[in-house]
Scaffold this active site. Structure first.
Site, PDB file in Angstrom:
ATOM      1  N   LYS A  87     -31.851 -19.122-139.672  1.00  0.00           N
ATOM      2  CA  LYS A  87     -33.100 -18.463-139.347  1.00  0.00           C
ATOM      3  C   LYS A  87     -33.063 -17.961-137.902  1.00  0.00           C
ATOM      4  O   LYS A  87     -32.203 -18.409-137.155  1.00  0.00           O
ATOM      5  CB  LYS A  87     -34.269 -19.435-139.529  1.00  0.00           C
ATOM      6  CG  LYS A  87     -34.137 -20.686-138.616  1.00  0.00           C
ATOM      7  CD  LYS A  87     -35.442 -21.265-138.225  1.00  0.00           C
ATOM      8  CE  LYS A  87     -35.955 -20.748-136.929  1.00  0.00           C
ATOM      9  NZ  LYS A  87     -35.463 -21.418-135.715  1.00  0.00           N
ATOM     10  N   LYS A  94     -35.072 -32.166-143.396  1.00  0.00           N
ATOM     11  CA  LYS A  94     -35.266 -33.431-142.671  1.00  0.00           C
ATOM     12  C   LYS A  94     -35.683 -34.504-143.676  1.00  0.00           C
ATOM     13  O   LYS A  94     -36.450 -34.249-144.596  1.00  0.00           O
ATOM     14  CB  LYS A  94     -36.333 -33.271-141.572  1.00  0.00           C
ATOM     15  CG  LYS A  94     -35.805 -32.516-140.358  1.00  0.00           C
ATOM     16  CD  LYS A  94     -36.800 -32.501-139.228  1.00  0.00           C
ATOM     17  CE  LYS A  94     -36.346 -31.588-138.114  1.00  0.00           C
ATOM     18  NZ  LYS A  94     -35.351 -32.180-137.223  1.00  0.00           N
ATOM     19  N   HIS A 141     -40.304 -22.891-140.060  1.00  0.00           N
ATOM     20  CA  HIS A 141     -40.491 -24.345-140.192  1.00  0.00           C
ATOM     21  C   HIS A 141     -41.925 -24.724-140.586  1.00  0.00           C
ATOM     22  O   HIS A 141     -42.144 -25.471-141.526  1.00  0.00           O
ATOM     23  CB  HIS A 141     -40.171 -25.054-138.865  1.00  0.00           C
ATOM     24  CG  HIS A 141     -38.776 -24.816-138.363  1.00  0.00           C
ATOM     25  ND1 HIS A 141     -37.704 -24.636-139.197  1.00  0.00           N
ATOM     26  CD2 HIS A 141     -38.271 -24.761-137.102  1.00  0.00           C
ATOM     27  CE1 HIS A 141     -36.601 -24.468-138.467  1.00  0.00           C
ATOM     28  NE2 HIS A 141     -36.930 -24.537-137.187  1.00  0.00           N
ATOM     29  N   LYS A 166     -43.277 -25.576-126.650  1.00  0.00           N
ATOM     30  CA  LYS A 166     -42.169 -26.157-125.892  1.00  0.00           C
ATOM     31  C   LYS A 166     -42.669 -26.636-124.540  1.00  0.00           C
ATOM     32  O   LYS A 166     -43.721 -26.195-124.064  1.00  0.00           O
ATOM     33  CB  LYS A 166     -41.072 -25.123-125.688  1.00  0.00           C
ATOM     34  CG  LYS A 166     -40.307 -24.824-126.955  1.00  0.00           C
ATOM     35  CD  LYS A 166     -38.970 -24.191-126.672  1.00  0.00           C
ATOM     36  CE  LYS A 166     -38.227 -23.852-127.938  1.00  0.00           C
ATOM     37  NZ  LYS A 166     -37.583 -25.009-128.576  1.00  0.00           N
ATOM     38  N   LYS A 212     -42.858 -35.289-127.625  1.00  0.00           N
ATOM     39  CA  LYS A 212     -42.124 -34.728-128.764  1.00  0.00           C
ATOM     40  C   LYS A 212     -42.757 -35.340-130.007  1.00  0.00           C
ATOM     41  O   LYS A 212     -42.767 -36.562-130.171  1.00  0.00           O
ATOM     42  CB  LYS A 212     -40.655 -35.114-128.692  1.00  0.00           C
ATOM     43  CG  LYS A 212     -39.846 -34.681-129.910  1.00  0.00           C
ATOM     44  CD  LYS A 212     -38.395 -35.148-129.777  1.00  0.00           C
ATOM     45  CE  LYS A 212     -37.612 -34.998-131.069  1.00  0.00           C
ATOM     46  NZ  LYS A 212     -37.249 -33.631-131.386  1.00  0.00           N
TER      47      LYS A 212
HETATM   48  C1  BG6 Z   1     -34.780 -24.615-134.066  1.00  0.00           C
HETATM   49  C2  BG6 Z   1     -35.442 -23.801-132.993  1.00  0.00           C
HETATM   50  O1  BG6 Z   1     -34.928 -24.012-135.324  1.00  0.00           O
HETATM   51  O2  BG6 Z   1     -35.361 -25.918-134.107  1.00  0.00           O
HETATM   52  C3  BG6 Z   1     -35.422 -24.505-131.642  1.00  0.00           C
HETATM   53  O3  BG6 Z   1     -34.769 -22.551-132.892  1.00  0.00           O
HETATM   54  C4  BG6 Z   1     -35.967 -25.913-131.771  1.00  0.00           C
HETATM   55  O4  BG6 Z   1     -36.178 -23.768-130.692  1.00  0.00           O
HETATM   56  C5  BG6 Z   1     -35.250 -26.646-132.899  1.00  0.00           C
HETATM   57  O5  BG6 Z   1     -35.811 -26.603-130.539  1.00  0.00           O
HETATM   58  C6  BG6 Z   1     -35.837 -28.012-133.120  1.00  0.00           C
HETATM   59  O6  BG6 Z   1     -35.112 -28.683-134.085  1.00  0.00           O
HETATM   60  P1  BG6 Z   1     -35.112 -30.263-134.142  1.00  0.00           P
HETATM   61  O7  BG6 Z   1     -34.444 -30.567-135.438  1.00  0.00           O
HETATM   62  O8  BG6 Z   1     -34.343 -30.731-132.944  1.00  0.00           O
HETATM   63  O9  BG6 Z   1     -36.539 -30.699-134.099  1.00  0.00           O
END
Ligand code: BG6
Length: 467
Positions: free
Chosen positions: A154, A188, A246, A335, A340
């Protein structure tokens, strides 16, 4: 489930092997699968790069991305020994012919073999590569009769029009069942568990609707900033990077009706039906339903003092069907925030005389994967005091197994030919349709872009400020 394909030799062609994504996610996932014995014994990785890159360069950062704790030198060596690097001019058809000949030599002598192409490249680069692959025969069945498969990263397209073009370009050469559009959030562990939780436990089925549910929030807050990916992020922004894919996928899985069977085609049909019922945001509603922010320092980081790329998005959506009409849906991502946290909260209505918090079911996708149900209970003692309490399923405590990283599942499912956890062309197109007017509006200028300090909770809207 059929795991026979994992016994067959695998030829994995990786375009963009030196890129950020392959380095951070794909190669560590291959490493973990190899370590766990979950890859075919006969493994051939063909790394494609435009420049002259050695295997040592490609695997130089593996150890740091895998982490000291799980790192083992012999596994890295096996991965390296399975890899050949091919330097290629990506715009030259002869280079694709030579690559195909090379793959056919590798595959010769195997009775059955799987071939996967992994395109870990920016979406603008897809079309010429797909065309040249198609024109030189990379999509055709292998000598053993198996069809090669294409794994695509993506964002799929840049906006609605480009996504439609891309779907068309691909369909000229590749069949839909050869295509695996990755949305690693769907892969996930905890997201897959939503399917099991919703459809294997009848408990919640009868209350999964507008009569009982007050609102749904799908939230992905990140602490990391853009981590040096200036060029990528300037072209992408949070709406394309997270919401189009997502978050809408997570919403679809949370709110879709029960599929006829828990199988790929039926699950995709249910997801698409739900996405079609999500109202696309109209131009006149953009200002009221879509909020964007940018963390302070972003413009200096990308060296663009005028950048309007959003690093934070909050969208209010409505689903127009009998199950969900009138239930507010919020999608939020950003971001450089304070925490998190990726989670989906399903908040239940309360009777008018109730005290305390509403009942809520929270799917904790990361970190601290699990599911929490917030209930009202009586606090022990002679007085009748009601207290909020959580019933908590914590994966780490309940299941003493290493959860597979999303990319491990992506690779294994593509080898097995299971498209359940990938996005269909129709889902991707519909997701672009939902946000298209927001994209177009935001592209025009920076009106309404709210700055927020790094490490904060995100933008504060004028209303919140006054309140
Ligand atoms: C990616 C995005 O698809 O997912 C990133 O392009 C993002 O910007 C990442 O940080 C996050 O993935 P995860 O699995 O680390 O939460």
């Amino acid at each position: 489930m059929n795991y026979d394909h994992l016994k067959r030799p695998l030829v994995l062609v990786i375009f963009g092997i030196t890129g950020d994504l392959a380095q951070r996610k794909l190669l560590p996932a291959l490493y973990q699968l190899l370590k766990a014995g979950d890859l075919p014994e006969e493994l051939h990785i063909v790394g494609i790069s435009r420049r002259d890159v050695t295997k040592d360069n490609v695997y130089a950062k593996l150890r740091s991305f895998v982490g000291e704790f799980s790192y083992a030198e012999d596994i890295e060596r096996r991965l390296k020994d399975s890899t050949v690097m091919v330097q290629m001019d990506l715009l030259n058809a002869d280079a694709y012919r030579e690559l195909l000949e090379h793959l056919q030599v590798v595959e010769k002598g195997y009775e059955k073999v799987s071939r996967l192409y992994y395109l870990s490249i920016p979406s603008q680069a897809f079309t010429p590569i797909i065309k040249l692959m198609g024109q030189t025969g990379h999509q055709r069945a292998l000598a053993c009769g198996e069809d090669p498969r294409l794994l695509i990263e993506k964002p799929f397209g840049f906006d609605l029009a480009s996504a439609k073009d891309l779907v068309h370009e691909l369909s000229v050469y590749f069949d839909e069942d050869q295509m695996y559009r990755i949305d690693h959030y769907v892969a996930k562990e905890t997201v897959q568990n939503i399917l099991t939780f919703r459809f294997q436990n009848p408990l919640f089925e009868s209350v999964w609707n507008r009569e009982h549910i007050d609102h749904i929030a799908v939230v992905a807050r990140e602490q990391i900033d853009i981590e040096g990916r200036a060029a990528f992020y300037e072209q992408t922004g949070a709406l394309r990077d997270f919401v189009q894919n997502h978050l809408l996928q997570l919403l679809a899985i949370t709110a879709m009706r029960r599929p006829a069977q828990l199988e790929s085609d039926d699950i995709h049909a249910s997801k698409l039906e739900l996405l079609k019922a999500v109202e696309a945001i109209t131009p006149s509603k953009v200002a009221a339903t879509a909020l964007r922010g940018q963390y302070e320092g972003y413009r200096a980081e990308v060296q663009n003092p005028d950048s309007n790329a959003e690093t934070y998005v909050r969208l209010a959506l409505q689903i127009d069907n009998d199950q969900w009409r009138g239930v507010p849906i919020v999608l939020e991502t950003g971001k450089a925030l304070d925490v998190k946290r990726t989670e989906i909260t399903v908040c239940f209505r309360q009777p008018s005389d109730a005290t305390g918090e509403q009942n809520r079911l929270v799917f904790r996708i990361q970190p601290q994967e699990g599911i929490t149900l917030r209930l009202q209970t009586k606090q022990p003692g002679i007085k009748n005091i009601t207290a909020d309490a959580d019933m908590d399923l914590d994966y780490a405590k309940s299941f003493n197994v290493r959860p597979a990283e999303a990319y491990e599942r992506v690779i294994v499912d593509a080898i097995r030919g299971d498209q359940t956890l990938f996005a269909s062309a129709a889902e991707v197109i519909r997701s672009w349709e939902i946000i298209e007017n927001v994209l177009q509006r935001w592209q025009r200028d920076g009106e309404g872009l709210i700055p927020y300090p790094k490490g904060s909770a995100g933008p504060v809207t004028p209303v919140e400020n006054n309140g």
